[in-house]
Enzyme design. Structure first.
Site, PDB file in Angstrom:
ATOM      1  N   HIS A 656      36.170  48.510  31.766  1.00  0.00           N
ATOM      2  CA  HIS A 656      37.064  47.689  32.581  1.00  0.00           C
ATOM      3  C   HIS A 656      37.555  46.491  31.778  1.00  0.00           C
ATOM      4  CE1 HIS A 656      38.680  45.210  35.736  1.00  0.00           C
ATOM      5  NE2 HIS A 656      37.870  44.242  35.358  1.00  0.00           N
ATOM      6  N   HIS A 709      42.969  38.316  42.932  1.00  0.00           N
ATOM      7  CA  HIS A 709      42.975  36.883  42.651  1.00  0.00           C
ATOM      8  C   HIS A 709      43.498  36.075  43.821  1.00  0.00           C
ATOM      9  CE1 HIS A 709      42.956  38.802  38.625  1.00  0.00           C
ATOM     10  NE2 HIS A 709      41.948  37.975  38.521  1.00  0.00           N
TER      11      HIS A 709
HETATM   12  N1  GLN Z   1      31.762  44.283  36.742  1.00  0.00           N
HETATM   13  C1  GLN Z   1      32.263  42.943  36.770  1.00  0.00           C
HETATM   14  C2  GLN Z   1      32.559  42.514  38.193  1.00  0.00           C
HETATM   15  O1  GLN Z   1      32.962  43.307  38.960  1.00  0.00           O
HETATM   16  C3  GLN Z   1      33.510  42.806  35.944  1.00  0.00           C
HETATM   17  C4  GLN Z   1      33.983  41.384  35.901  1.00  0.00           C
HETATM   18  C5  GLN Z   1      35.120  41.142  34.945  1.00  0.00           C
HETATM   19  O2  GLN Z   1      35.834  42.033  34.602  1.00  0.00           O
HETATM   20  N2  GLN Z   1      35.308  39.932  34.521  1.00  0.00           N
HETATM   21  O3  GLN Z   1      32.376  41.383  38.556  1.00  0.00           O
HETATM   22 ZN    ZN Z   2      38.073  42.265  35.585  1.00  0.00          ZN
END
Ligand code: GLN
Ligand code: ZN
Length: 772
Positions: A656, A709
Site C-alpha cells: 500500500h 482524508h
Molecule cells: N496499514 C496502515 C493503516 O491502515 C497504512 C497506513 C499508511 O499507509 N500510512 O493505517
Molecule cells: Zn495510506
C-alpha cells in the site's frame, strides 16, 4: 593564503534550533490559544521566553552568532508568505481582522475556508505550507516579525543573524493559486519579489543586522539553466543593493552541483555549504571552482538531520581543507537543527554506553563550538574533547549492539533468489484464486480502523499502570472482535484486524525489534504543533519474537473469511526513523527486511493467506538528485522483495502507498512484484489506475474509491462511477475495491456508512459484469 586570519576568526553558528522547548511548551501554548484558554499576548510572551531560552543555550555552549527568525508559531515558509504579503485572497479578511488568528487560519483552515496545502520540506519529515501564487499576486514587505526577533536578540547583547527563506527557493516551493492555470510558473514573479526582499534587508540593516542568511535549499535539487539564470539574477540584484546587511546564501540537504559556480560568482559576501552525506561532493566542487576568494564560508560539517555524534577528527580534516578555499571559514551544522530533538541528556532510560553516541541539538551545538575552537586555536586546545570523541566513535563501531555476527552472517548469505518469488505472477495468481476463492472486484480496507478514545485511554492506562498488560490485551481483543463482526456485517471480502494495538505503524515494530532504540523526549516537529519521536536504528536489527501473529491469528480465529496480515515495510521503517550513518542505507534496509521476512513466514505458518506490507514512504525517500534515484530504488525494491518473497505461491502479498503522484516510481512499483497494490486515487478520479495501465502494470490493484482524508461519506453511486472508471484501465479480474488509506483518523459512523456504500457499489458493478 588566508589561513591565519581564518584560523583566528572561526565562528560557531547554527541556522535554526528546535522550536518546541524541552517540555514541548510551544505546543501546549499554541493549542491552549486555539482552545481560547490563553490570549494572543500570553502566547507571544511564551514564544519570547522560548526564543530567549534557545539563544541562551546556544550562547552558553559558546556559539558566536545566533540565528533569529528561525523560530515559528507554525511554519517558516508560512512566515515567509506573511513577510512578502502573499496572503491568499480567501484568507485576507481573517488576517486583516486578527493577524494571529488569520495566520492559524491559513495553516489549519476554518469551518468554511480551506487552509494552504501542506507538503514535505525536501526529503525531511518536516511539512511546510505551500505558497499559492498567480500572475496577479502583489507582494508587499512586512518585516515586522524578522525585525522584532532580531531586536530581541540584540537587546540581550548577542551577535545575531536573521535567517530567511531565500527568494528563489520561496518561488520554487510555491504552486499556482486556486483558479490559476496549472502551467503558471511562480518563478516568473521573481522580479516582483526581489524589491520586497530588498526592503526587508534594508529594515534588518536598520535594526542592526550585520549579516542576513538567505536559505536556498532548492538549489540542491536538479535545476534547469533557466532557474540557475534566475538565481544569478536574484543575487546580482540583491548584491547590488547599497542599503543592506552582508548576505550569506545557505544551501543544504544535498550537493549544489551546477548551482555552485553560480553562487560562487554571485556578489554576496558569504556562502553556507553542506559537507555531510551526499553533499560531501561540495568539497571537491568548491575546489574546482577556485574556492570562494574574498568570501565567508560557513561549513556545515555536523549532520543536522541525524542524531549521531560527529567524528570530530574527520570534520577537522574537512575544515582544514576548506581553510585554503575561502577568506574565512566558520563552523555550523549542515542544516537547521530543527530536524533533530533538543537534548540527548534528557534521555534517562538509554544506556549511558549508547547515550555517548548520540548528539541532539544541544550536543551538536557543543560539537560545532569545539570544532570552531579547534580550527581557530589549534587541536591542542580541544585535546580532551577529541580524546572523548575518539573513544565514543570507537566504542560504537566495536559494540555488540552495532555488530551482531548472526545478523551479519545472515545478510551475507542472502542470494538473489531470496529476493524473488519462486513462481511468476501468472502462476501465483492462479494459485491464489483457487486458494482464496474471492469474488471479482473483492473488497478490503487498508488496515487500521478508527482509533477510538477507548483505545487511546487503554494505552494511557497501561502506561500509567492503571491496567496491567493482561487487562490491556483484553481490551484489544474486544476491539478486534468488534472490527471483525462489523466487517462481516458490512460484507467486506478480505478482512483486517484493525491495528488497535498500534500506536504508530513504525514505532510499534521498532519497539519489538532488537537494535532499535526509542527515546522518551526525542520530539521532532512534523508540522505545526504535531511532533513525532522517530525511533533510532542504532544497531544490527533482528526480531527476537513474532510481532503481529498473536493479533492476526486471534482475528482469523473469529471468522471464516480471510484476514489480511499487516506489516510496515523496510523502506518506510527507515524513512520514519533516524538511520545509521556507519553503513549504507541498503545494508540497514536488508537487515530490517530479513526481520520482517521472518514475520511474514510466521504469519503464513499461522494460516494467514493474505499479507500486506505497507510502503507509504517509498516515494518520499527518493533522493533529491535524479542521478541518485536508480541506486535508491534498487535497494528499496530489493528490501521489499526480500521481505515478501519467502512465501508460498498461493499466499497473496499486498502493498500500500498513500499518494496520488508517482509518475517517477511506476517502474519501482512494478519491481516490488507484489500481487496486489492499493493506492490513493479517489481525489484524482482514478488517475493512478490509468498510469499503472499505461505503464503495462500486469498485477492486481486497488485504486482507492473513498477519500478518507475527509469525513465525507461517498455515495454508492459515486463509488460505482469511480469503479467503472477504474475498470477502463484495469480489468475486472485484477481490480480491487478499497478506500484510499487506513481509517484510524476516521470516526465509526462515517466508516460504517462509507464501507457499506463501497460494498454496495462493488456488488452493483459485479452484477453488471455478470449480466453483460
Ligand atoms: N496499514 C496502515 C493503516 O491502515 C497504512 C497506513 C499508511 O499507509 N500510512 O493505517
Ligand atoms: Zn495510506
Amino acid at each position: 593564503m588566508t589561513t591565519k586570519s581564518a584560523a583566528a576568526a572561526a565562528r560557531a553558528t547554527v541556522y535554526g534550533y528546535p522550536r518546541q522547548g524541552q517540555g514541548r511548551e510551544l505546543k501546549k501554548a499554541i493549542e491552549s490559544y486555539w482552545k481560547g484558554r490563553v490570549t494572543a499576548e500570553a502566547l507571544h510572551a511564551d514564544a519570547i521566553r522560548l526564543r530567549r531560552t534557545h539563544w541562551q543555550q546556544l550562547t552558553e555552549a559558546g556559539v558566536h552568532e545566533v540565528p533569529t527568525g528561525d523560530f515559528s508559531l507554525y511554519d517558516h515558509v508560512l512566515d515567509t508568505t506573511v513577510m512578502v504579503g502573499a496572503i491568499p485572497e480567501r484568507h485576507r479578511d481573517a488576517v486583516a481582522a486578527d493577524p494571529l488568528a488569520g495566520y492559524f487560519a491559513m495553516a489549519r483552515g476554518t469551518q468554511d475556508i480551506a487552509p494552504l496545502e501542506m507538503t514535505k520540506w525536501f526529503d525531511t519529515n518536516y511539512h511546510y505550507l505551500v505558497p499559492e501564487l498567480g500572475p496577479d499576486t502583489v507582494f508587499t514587505a512586512d518585516s515586522t516579525r524578522q525585525v522584532t526577533e532580531l531586536r530581541e536578540a540584540l537587546t540581550l547583547g548577542l551577535r545575531a543573524r536573521p535567517v530567511l527563506v531565500g527568494p528563489v527557493t520561496y518561488l520554487l516551493l510555491a504552486k499556482p493559486a486556486p483558479g490559476v492555470s496549472a502551467g503558471f510558473d511562480p518563478l516568473t514573479l521573481l522580479d516582483r519579489l526581489l524589491p520586497v526582499y530588498a526592503e526587508v534587508l534594508a529594515d534588518l540593516r536598520a535594526a542592526g543586522a550585520e549579516w542576513v542568511q538567505l536559505d536556498e535549499p532548492a538549489l540542491t535539487q536538479d535545476r534547469t539553466p533557466a532557474v540557475l539564470n534566475a538565481v544569478a539574477r536574484a543575487y546580482r540584484d540583491l548584491g547590488a543593493l547599497t542599503d543592506r546587511p552582508k548576505v550569506l546564501v545557505a544551501s543544504y540537504f544535498d550537493r549544489l552541483g551546477d548551482a555552485l559556480p553560480v553562487l560562487a560568482k554571485a556578489p554576496v559576501e558569504g556562502l553556507a555549504v553542506d559537507f555531510t552525506g551526499p553533499a560531501a561532493a561540495n568539497l571537491d566542487a568548491l575546489a574546482a571552482v577556485g574556492g570562494l576568494p574574498g568570501k565567508r564560508l560557513v561549513a556545515g560539517v555536523v549532520d543536522g538531520r541525524n542524531i549521531w555524534v560527529n567524528n570530530l577528527e574527520k570534520s577537522l580534516a574537512t575544515l582544514g581543507t576548506l581553510l585554503g578555499l575561502a577568506d574565512r571559514v566558520d563552523v555550523a551544522a549542515s542544516c537547521s537543527l530543527l530536524h533533530v530533538p533538543l537534548d540527548a541528556d534528557a534521555e534517562k532510560e538509554i544506556d549511558p554506553q549508547i547515550l555517548r553516541w548520540l548528539a541532539f541539538a544541544r550536543q551538536k551545538t557543543t560539537e560545532i563550538v569545539t570544532l570552531a575552537r579547534g580550527l581557530s586555536v589549534g587541536t591542542d586546545a580541544i585535546r580532551g574533547e577529541l580524546a572523548a570523541n575518539r573513544a565514543a566513535v570507537a566504542s560504537r563501531s566495536n559494540s555488540p549492539l552495532t555488530r551482531d555476527p548472526a545478523v551479519r552472517a545472515r545478510v551475507e548469505a542472502v542470494t538473489e533468489a531470496d529476493g524473488r518469488r519462486a513462481q511468476p505472477y501468472a502462476e501465483r495468481a492462479a494459485a491464489q484464486r483457487a486458494h482464496l476463492a474471492l469474488p471479482p472486484l473483492p473488497t478490503t480496507t487498508i488496515g487500521s480502523f478508527p482509533q477510538t478514545t477507548e483505545l487511546r485511554t487503554a494505552r494511557a492506562d497501561l502506561r500509567a499502570g492503571r491496567i496491567d498488560s493482561a487487562g490491556y490485551e483484553k481490551r484489544i481483543e474486544a476491539e478486534i472482535r468488534d472490527v471483525i463482526s462489523s466487517q462481516e456485517e458490512i460484507g467486506i471480502d478480505v478482512l483486517v484486524h484493525g491495528e488497535p494495538e498500534r500506536n504508530d505503524m513504525v514505532q510499534y515494530f521498532a519497539e519489538q525489534l532488537d537494535g532499535y532504540l526509542a527515546t522518551e523526549h526525542g520530539w521532532v516537529q512534523s508540522y505545526g504543533t504535531r511532533y513525532v519521536r522517530p525511533p533510532i536504528l542504532a544497531g544490527d536489527i533482528s526480531r527476537p519474537a513474532p510481532m503481529t501473529v498473536r493479533w492476526t491469528s486471534y482475528a482469523q480465529s473469529l471468522t471464516d473469511l480471510p484476514v489480511k496480515g499487516m506489516l510496515t515495510g523496510p523502506v518506510t521503517m527507515l524513512a520514519w526513523s533516524f538511520v545509521r550513518d556507519d553503513q549504507p542505507l541498503a545494508d540497514t534496509a536488508r537487515q530490517v527486511a530479513l526481520a520482517l521476512r521472518d514475520e511474514v513466514a510466521d504469519l503464513e505458518a499461522a494460516g494467514t493467506s493474505v499479507i500486506q506490507v505497507d510502503e507509504p514512504a517509498l516515494r518520499e525517500t527518493l533522493p533529491l538528485r535524479a542521478a541518485d534515484h536508480a541506486a535508491y530504488l534498487a535497494w528499496a525494491t530489493e528490501a521489499f522483495r526480500l521481505t515478501t518473497s519467502g512465501v508460498r505461491p498461493d499466499t497473496q502479498i499486498h502493498t500500500h502507498m498513500c499518494y496520488a503522484e508517482f509518475g517517477d516510481i511506476v517502474q519501482a512499483i512494478d519491481d516490488l512484484d507484489a500481487d496486489v497494490i492499493s493506492l490513493e486515487a479517489a481525489r484524482s478520479h482514478m488517475q493512478v489506475a490509468r498510469e499503472l495501465a499505461a505503464h503495462g502494470y500486469a498485477r492486481e490493484a486497488g485504486p482507492g474509491v473513498w477519500d478518507i482524508h475527509s469525513p465525507r461519506v461517498p455515495s454508492t453511486e459515486e463509488a460505482r462511477a469511480l469503479l467503472r472508471k477504474g475498470l477502463e484501465a484495469i480489468p475486472a479480474d485484477r481490480l480491487w475495491v478499497n478506500p484510499d488509506c487506513g481509517l484510524k483518523t476516521r470516526g465509526w459512523p462515517e466508516t460504517r456508512a462509507s464501507l457499506e456504500n463501497l460494498v454496495a457499489a462493488a456488488r452493483a458493478v459485479r452484477n453488471g459484469l455478470a449480466a453483460s
